[in-house]
Design a protein around this motif. Structure first.
Motif, short mmCIF file in Angstrom:
data_model
loop_
_atom_site.label_atom_id
_atom_site.label_comp_id
_atom_site.label_asym_id
_atom_site.label_seq_id
_atom_site.Cartn_x
_atom_site.Cartn_y
_atom_site.Cartn_z
N MET A 236 0.92 -1.21 0.07
CA MET A 236 -0.02 0.04 -0.02
C MET A 236 0.97 1.32 0.06
N THR A 237 0.69 2.08 -1.07
CA THR A 237 1.45 3.06 -1.04
C THR A 237 1.01 4.59 -0.54
N THR A 238 -0.44 4.38 -0.44
CA THR A 238 -1.27 5.70 -0.14
C THR A 238 -1.23 5.82 1.66
N GLY A 239 -1.47 6.73 2.38
CA GLY A 239 -1.44 6.84 3.85
C GLY A 239 -0.15 7.40 4.26
N LEU A 240 -0.28 7.40 5.42
CA LEU A 240 0.85 8.13 6.05
C LEU A 240 1.80 6.96 6.89
N ASP A 241 3.14 7.65 6.79
CA ASP A 241 4.22 6.86 7.23
C ASP A 241 4.00 7.21 8.76
N PRO A 242 3.83 6.11 9.65
CA PRO A 242 3.40 6.12 11.00
C PRO A 242 4.74 6.85 11.90
N ARG A 243 5.66 6.78 11.51
CA ARG A 243 6.81 7.48 12.10
C ARG A 243 6.69 9.11 11.89
N GLY A 244 6.01 9.53 11.03
CA GLY A 244 5.88 10.96 11.01
C GLY A 244 5.14 11.75 11.94
N PRO A 245 3.98 11.17 12.30
CA PRO A 245 3.26 11.72 13.27
C PRO A 245 4.12 11.54 14.81
N ARG A 246 4.62 10.49 14.99
CA ARG A 246 5.62 10.30 16.05
C ARG A 246 6.63 11.39 16.31
N PHE A 247 7.43 11.77 15.22
CA PHE A 247 8.41 12.70 14.84
C PHE A 247 7.75 13.82 15.28
N ALA A 248 6.65 14.37 14.76
CA ALA A 248 5.89 15.49 14.89
C ALA A 248 5.56 15.80 16.43
N ALA A 249 5.13 14.75 17.12
CA ALA A 249 4.71 14.63 18.33
C ALA A 249 5.98 14.81 19.42
N ALA A 250 7.11 14.44 18.81
CA ALA A 250 8.37 14.64 19.58
C ALA A 250 8.86 16.30 19.62
N VAL A 251 8.64 16.81 18.42
CA VAL A 251 9.07 18.13 18.16
C VAL A 251 7.89 18.93 19.04
N THR A 252 6.51 18.68 18.85
CA THR A 252 5.46 19.32 19.52
C THR A 252 5.64 19.11 21.14
N SER A 253 6.14 18.21 21.63
CA SER A 253 6.52 18.00 23.06
C SER A 253 7.50 18.79 23.66
N VAL A 254 8.54 19.05 22.85
CA VAL A 254 9.55 20.05 23.30
C VAL A 254 8.98 21.33 23.22
N VAL A 255 8.29 21.87 22.17
CA VAL A 255 7.71 23.19 21.97
C VAL A 255 6.61 23.18 23.35
N LEU A 256 5.94 22.44 23.43
CA LEU A 256 4.96 22.71 24.84
C LEU A 256 5.53 22.53 25.88
N ALA A 257 6.79 21.80 26.30
CA ALA A 257 7.32 21.84 27.51
C ALA A 257 8.22 23.26 27.68
N VAL A 258 8.52 23.82 26.52
CA VAL A 258 9.09 25.14 26.84
C VAL A 258 7.66 26.15 27.10
N VAL A 259 6.72 25.85 26.47
CA VAL A 259 5.60 26.75 26.92
C VAL A 259 5.19 26.76 28.40
N VAL A 260 5.32 25.50 28.99
CA VAL A 260 4.76 25.13 30.43
C VAL A 260 5.93 25.79 30.99
N VAL A 261 7.16 25.64 30.83
CA VAL A 261 8.09 26.36 31.76
C VAL A 261 8.20 27.78 31.69
N THR A 262 7.95 28.42 30.29
CA THR A 262 8.09 29.86 30.18
C THR A 262 6.66 30.44 30.36
N GLY A 263 5.66 29.89 30.03
CA GLY A 263 4.37 30.54 30.02
C GLY A 263 4.01 31.52 29.03
N SER A 264 4.81 31.04 27.83
CA SER A 264 4.68 32.00 26.73
C SER A 264 3.29 31.69 25.87
N GLY A 265 2.47 32.85 25.97
CA GLY A 265 1.49 32.52 25.15
C GLY A 265 1.40 32.57 23.82
#
Length: 140
Positions: free
Chosen positions: A1-30
């Motif tokens: 099957m060549t259509t669909g999403l590589d499941p590693r992509g959303p996990r990668f994005a979630a890792a980057v998002t986790s870092v961004v959100l951790a910075v938000v929680v620590v800094t309170g940056s709206g």
């Protein structure tokens, strides 16, 4: 099957998002949370592959990896982006309007979900989508 999403992509994005959100929680940056909300909005409205982290994964990371063993339906991931968008909008508005506790709770909720996906492959928004589809099947 060549259509669909590589499941590693959303996990990668979630890792980057986790870092961004951790910075938000620590800094309170709206403003940083508002920027993350924009990333979620692109993923929600245009699809996860169109979001900046997904594009980076596809163009820079994925070519260095073996092809994925399987692909997944992008609809649950897209729904999860809508859920993340809701948390990020509430959190950013709260931070920017002077309610930092509400902002932190919303950002921490999004961080928790992103971290579960990045670390364990458990996408809470995807699970919500799948449960919803069991109750309300897609038409046509």
């Amino acid at each position: 099957m060549t259509t669909g999403l590589d499941p590693r992509g959303p996990r990668f994005a979630a890792a980057v998002t986790s870092v961004v959100l951790a910075v938000v929680v620590v800094t309170g940056s709206g403003w940083l949370l508002a920027a993350q909300a924009a990333v979620f909005a692109v993923g929600a409205f245009a699809g996860p592959g169109a979001a900046p982290y997904g594009m980076f994964y596809r163009r820079v990371v994925a070519p260095r990896l073996a092809p994925p063993a399987e692909r997944e339906d992008p609809r649950p991931v897209r729904f999860a982006q809508f859920v993340g968008l809701a948390f990020a909008v509430v959190g950013a508005a709260a931070y920017l309007l002077g309610a930092p506790v509400v902002g932190m709770v919303a950002a921490a909720g999004a961080l928790f979900a992103a971290y579960l996906n990045a670390a364990f492959g458990l996408c809470l928004g995807c699970e919500m989508y799948l449960r919803y589809r069991r109750v309300v099947p897609a038409r046509g």
